[in-house]
Write an enzyme that holds these catalytic residues in place. Structure first.
Site, PDB file in Angstrom:
ATOM      1  N   LYS A 292     -13.380  11.753   2.855  1.00 24.83           N
ATOM      2  CA  LYS A 292     -12.695  10.690   3.602  1.00 24.83           C
ATOM      3  C   LYS A 292     -13.540  10.176   4.782  1.00 24.83           C
ATOM      4  CE  LYS A 292      -8.221  10.818   4.086  1.00 24.83           C
ATOM      5  NZ  LYS A 292      -7.573   9.685   3.408  1.00 24.83           N
TER       6      LYS A 292
ATOM      7  N   ARG B 277       0.754  -1.252   0.000  1.00 28.99           N
ATOM      8  CA  ARG B 277       0.000   0.000   0.000  1.00 28.99           C
ATOM      9  C   ARG B 277       0.786   1.305   0.000  1.00 28.99           C
ATOM     10  NH1 ARG B 277      -5.325   0.040   3.421  1.00 28.99           N
ATOM     11  NH2 ARG B 277      -6.001  -2.098   3.294  1.00 28.99           N
TER      12      ARG B 277
ATOM     13  N   ASP C 181      -9.255   5.572  11.341  1.00 22.89           N
ATOM     14  CA  ASP C 181      -8.105   6.313  11.865  1.00 22.89           C
ATOM     15  C   ASP C 181      -8.513   7.636  12.507  1.00 22.89           C
ATOM     16  OD1 ASP C 181      -5.918   4.700  11.293  1.00 22.89           O
ATOM     17  OD2 ASP C 181      -5.756   5.421   9.231  1.00 22.89           O
TER      18      ASP C 181
HETATM   19  C1  GLC Z   1      -6.817   4.264   5.420  1.00 22.42           C
HETATM   20  C2  GLC Z   1      -5.857   3.463   6.283  1.00 22.42           C
HETATM   21  C3  GLC Z   1      -6.577   2.362   7.019  1.00 22.42           C
HETATM   22  C4  GLC Z   1      -7.782   2.888   7.741  1.00 22.42           C
HETATM   23  C5  GLC Z   1      -8.695   3.670   6.828  1.00 22.42           C
HETATM   24  C6  GLC Z   1      -9.833   4.328   7.571  1.00 22.42           C
HETATM   25  O1  GLC Z   1      -7.253   3.487   4.364  1.00 22.42           O
HETATM   26  O2  GLC Z   1      -4.842   2.886   5.496  1.00 22.42           O
HETATM   27  O3  GLC Z   1      -5.716   1.747   7.932  1.00 22.42           O
HETATM   28  O4  GLC Z   1      -8.461   1.797   8.305  1.00 22.42           O
HETATM   29  O5  GLC Z   1      -7.941   4.682   6.183  1.00 22.42           O
HETATM   30  O6  GLC Z   1      -9.398   5.324   8.419  1.00 22.42           O
END
Ligand code: GLC
Length: 796
Positions: free
Chosen positions: A632, A330, A490
């Site tokens: 996001k 990744r 996150d």
């Molecule tokens: C990103 C991170 C992942 C996380 C997601 C949601 O894709 O790589 O670890 O779970 O964001 O925050």
């Protein structure tokens, strides 16, 4: 608006309109050497590590969006006109352009000025060499005198050296030319060499970038192309490139084939490889081996369903996406530049879970790396380098800068105060290990001894118990698991507050483990962890149900997140899908909470993570409330959790609903909406802008997302219902009622299963009868290696 199409026969995506709104990329290489390359041959190449061992340079987030790259230029030596075969960087009005992104190669076709050209970029399976295989054809009725120029810009190896501290970086590299071979040398590093060559003896060359391009020019109009030749430059220090030029003649109708190579290693290492790959037959063989490598993976499962998009995506692209994530972890793309490497605990565990059938070797090595990154208390290091746990002799030494930068001691990375610990990280690994064993039958893995990150060792089985015990201890005031630094999300930073998702994940992992204990006859552990599971179930049902759906969590100050009374962040994907997947939600609650997802989170572009988006920052909840609405983790269509909803609906038996959600996110369906989607339609993206953003439907961050793996896992294991188990192969589809059935070919433990699912009465779930080779069975057994078996499943 459409820019290209899927060619299923070739397993290629064909881009025909070059001006796609953002870079549409591909990954070239499957082992140590890898290039991320876009539809105009922009991108970069690295060897093993995109952080420490970059080979070609990339100027990220730039204008234009894709410089530099690996370019072939042609110059008409009579008119002095020149162009590039991948449209960029010269951007001439090509009579024909197309780019075919295939499995670990990209081919660019171009027709300009009476010359038809094709170039395929690829890396052979077993040699560390990047090849551009070029064919030129003179379609005019004139003899043509052409200058052929191959060009790539070298990078300083370490991403930091390449982006800062140039008082040092600019003086650590050199280049030289001898016998047709350019050698690039990073003198600080013992093995800091690359070479470049062609199949011909060049007429001129440049090793200095600024001499090839000119300091006030760009890759669009290099002075070497203006002059018709390179200046034979090389030097110690500076910015280097590989530019090799040959004057060629083509008779009317004549075709010629050439190759440009960039290799890892010294000039001496180059000789044999140069000779080998100068022969077109060797290149054809290498291409065929690469195709066979992928075919072997794809053969683990191929489906034929009434859904063309699902066939195309599952048979090729979604597995490809999942595999690339497992291979390169990744961190290398046009978005992730390679400066952050190592393994993300949760990401790696989830990615690995989805490929044990197509990549058992890599799946197993990822599992072991993650087990080494587990502490003896049972939590995983959120981001770590597997190398930290290698014996000193096996460690790579990344280049050190003469500029003194103190190196942190990696033992500092294990922070006992849990300040960097994510509450979900290691829980994912339980399922990954179980799925690996279900696929391979390798129970011996459980007894292997593996070290803990903080010292000591234990069996794999013991590691698993530590993970489950850690989550049982780390609970908050109500008994629900603590959120800690974050859970899967996150941006949900609850600390000592509680995360519904993690308790459901804990239940899911426990369920896997109890099933394993039962299978192994470990009755004591079965009883112990079943009791733990019942406790978690009771806590969840008592504390997290809100009447119509499950809440997302509880802040450390006792505020519930995601209730019917909430104005913002009212309904969340993670808690509600996991309530069902874990098996915790009793049926009526499961139906109700998934209905809430349908009602509040569904959009024609996929399911939003939460709605309505947060607008008021609340640090008790975390960053989620500081992300712009619809973006996001705050109300975007975060792709990764979408497949969780397909699994949940499939578990509830609602096949049409699962398909409705599957279809909404499917990039394939957005192939003709690129003016909105923007990103490549052959890949899932990390997120799509949600309803609360003005660019609703715009997809961002392709490739490097857990969505690939999860989409594959959810669709194959739960919608099509093809699931390996410890001692049998489960077939339990959940389909839209209007599907008459489907067929699949599945390879499992060395045998082939030709599966036909019939759905004569149009049900969504339920299996009435299974036959294997004509005999009725309760479940599909493990058949002898090498056998080919006919399996018929009748739904009712
Ligand atoms: C990103 C991170 C992942 C996380 C997601 C949601 O894709 O790589 O670890 O779970 O964001 O925050």
């Amino acid at each position: 608006m459409q820019y290209g199409y899927f060619d299923d026969t070739m397993r290629e995506y064909v881009i025909e309109r070059v001006d796609v709104p953002v870079s549409w990329t591909n990954y070239i290489g499957v082992r140590d050497m890898c290039a991320v390359l876009n539809h105009t041959a922009g991108g970069y190449l690295f060897y093993k590590s995109p952080q420490y061992h970059r080979i070609t340079r990339f100027r990220p987030n730039g204008v234009p969006l894709d410089r530099p790259g690996h370019y072939i230029y042609l110059r008409d030596d009579e008119s002095a006109d020149f162009w590039s075969l991948s449209w960029q960087p010269t951007a001439k009005p090509l009579k024909h352009y197309s780019c075919r992104h295939g499995l670990s190669y990209s081919t660019y076709l171009c027709d300009y000025g009476g010359i038809r050209a094709s170039q395929t970029h690829f890396i052979p399976l077993d040699d560390p060499i990047y090849l551009i295989d070029v064919t030129l054809e003179n379609t005019s009725d004139q003899v043509r005198s052409l200058g052929l120029f191959a060009y790539a810009e070298f990078s300083y190896h370490h991403i930091d050296f390449d982006n800062q501290n140039f008082q040092m970086s600019n003086y650590c590299s050199s280049s030289s030319y001898e016998g047709g071979i350019i050698e690039y040398d990073l003198f600080y590093e013992p093995d800091g060499y690359q070479w470049a060559a062609t199949c011909f003896e060049p007429d001129s060359f440049d090793c200095l970038r600024d001499r090839f391009i000119g300091v006030y020019n760009t890759e669009s109009n290099p002075v070497a192309l203006q002059n018709g030749e390179c200046s034979n430059s090389f030097e110690k220090t500076g910015n280097h490139c590989a530019a090799l030029h040959k004057q060629i003649y083509l008779l009317p109708g004549e075709k010629k084939r050439f190759v440009f190579m960039i290799g890892e290693g010294r000039r001496e290492d180059a000789q044999d490889l140069r000779t080998k790959y100068s022969n077109p037959e060797a290149r054809d063989t290498a291409r065929a081996e690469l195709a066979a490598y992928w075919q072997n993976k794809l053969n683990a499962l191929q489906i034929a369903t009434p859904h063309a998009g699902m066939n195309t995506m599952l048979n090729t692209w979604t597995l490809y996406q999942g595999e690339i994530n497992v291979m390169f972890s990744r961190f290398a793309s046009f978005i992730e530049l390679g400066g952050r490497t190592g393994l993300g605990y949760r990401d790696t565990a989830q990615d690995a879970m989805c490929v044990p059938h197509s990549n058992p070797g890599k799946c197993l090595s990822r599992i072991k790396e993650l087990l080494q990154g587990l502490t003896s208390r049972g939590w995983g290091l959120h981001l770590f380098e597997p190398e930290w746990f290698l014996p000193p002799t096996e460690k790579k030494t990344p280049a050190k800068s003469p500029t003194v930068v103190p190196v942190p001691d990696t033992s500092d990375m294990i922070r006992e105060d849990l300040r960097d610990t994510c509450s979900d990280d290691a829980l994912w690994l339980i399922a990954t290990i179980c799925e690996y064993i279900k696929e391979t039958g390798e129970f011996s893995l459980l007894d292997e001894q593996i070290g803990y990150a903080d010292g000591g060792e234990g069996s794999v089985y013991e590691h698993m118990t530590k993970i489950l015990d850690f989550s049982a201890e780390q609970v908050g005031a109500t008994g629900v698991c603590k959120g800690l630094r974050a859970d899967w999300n996150d941006c949900l930073n609850l600390g000592g507050g509680e995360s519904a998702m993690v308790s459901f994940l804990h239940a899911w992992a426990l369920d896997y483990f109890v099933e394993l204990c039962r299978y192994l006859g470990k009755t004591e552990d079965e009883a112990k962890y079943l009791e733990m599971l019942e406790g978690v179930r009771a806590t969840c049902e008592r504390e997290l149900w809100d009447g119509k759906w499950y809440i997302r969590g509880i802040t450390k100050n006792g505020m519930k997140i995601g209730t019917q009374e909430s104005d913002e962040g009212k309904v969340h994907m993670e808690s509600n899908t996991w309530a069902v997947i874990s098996g915790v939600a009793e049926r009526s609650r499961g139906l109700s909470c998934m209905d809430a997802i349908n009602a509040y989170l569904y959009t024609p572009w996929g399911l939003m993570l939460n709605a309505p988006s947060f607008t008021v920052p609340n640090d008790d909840i975390g960053y989620m409330t500081r992300v712009y609405p619809g973006v996001k983790e705050n109300g975007a269509i975060f792709s990764h959790p979408n497949p969780w909803a397909w699994v949940a609906e499939a578990k509830l038996g609602r096949g049409s609903r699962a398909m409705k959600f599957y279809d909404a996110l499917l990039p394939y369906h957005q192939n003709n909406k690129i003016e909105v989607r923007q990103s490549e339609p052959y890949m899932y993206c990390q997120f799509v802008m949600g309803r609360d953003h003005t660019a609703h439907g715009r997809a961002r961050h392709p490739w490097m997302t857990g969505t690939g793996g999860w989409a594959y896992f959810a669709a194959t294991h739960y919608m099509l219902g093809l699931r390996p188990d410890y001692d049998k192969f489960v077939i339990d589809p959940c389909l839209p009622g209007d599907w008459g059935g489907f067929t699949a070919v599945r390879r499992w433990r060395g045998a082939t299963y030709n599966i036909e699912v019939r759905n004569p009465s149009g049900v969504e779930k339920g299996v009435r009868r299974i036959t294997v080779n004509g005999s009725e069975v309760k479940a599909v057994p493990v058949c002898p290696e090498g056998s080919v078996n006919k399996v018929v499943v009748e739904m009712a």
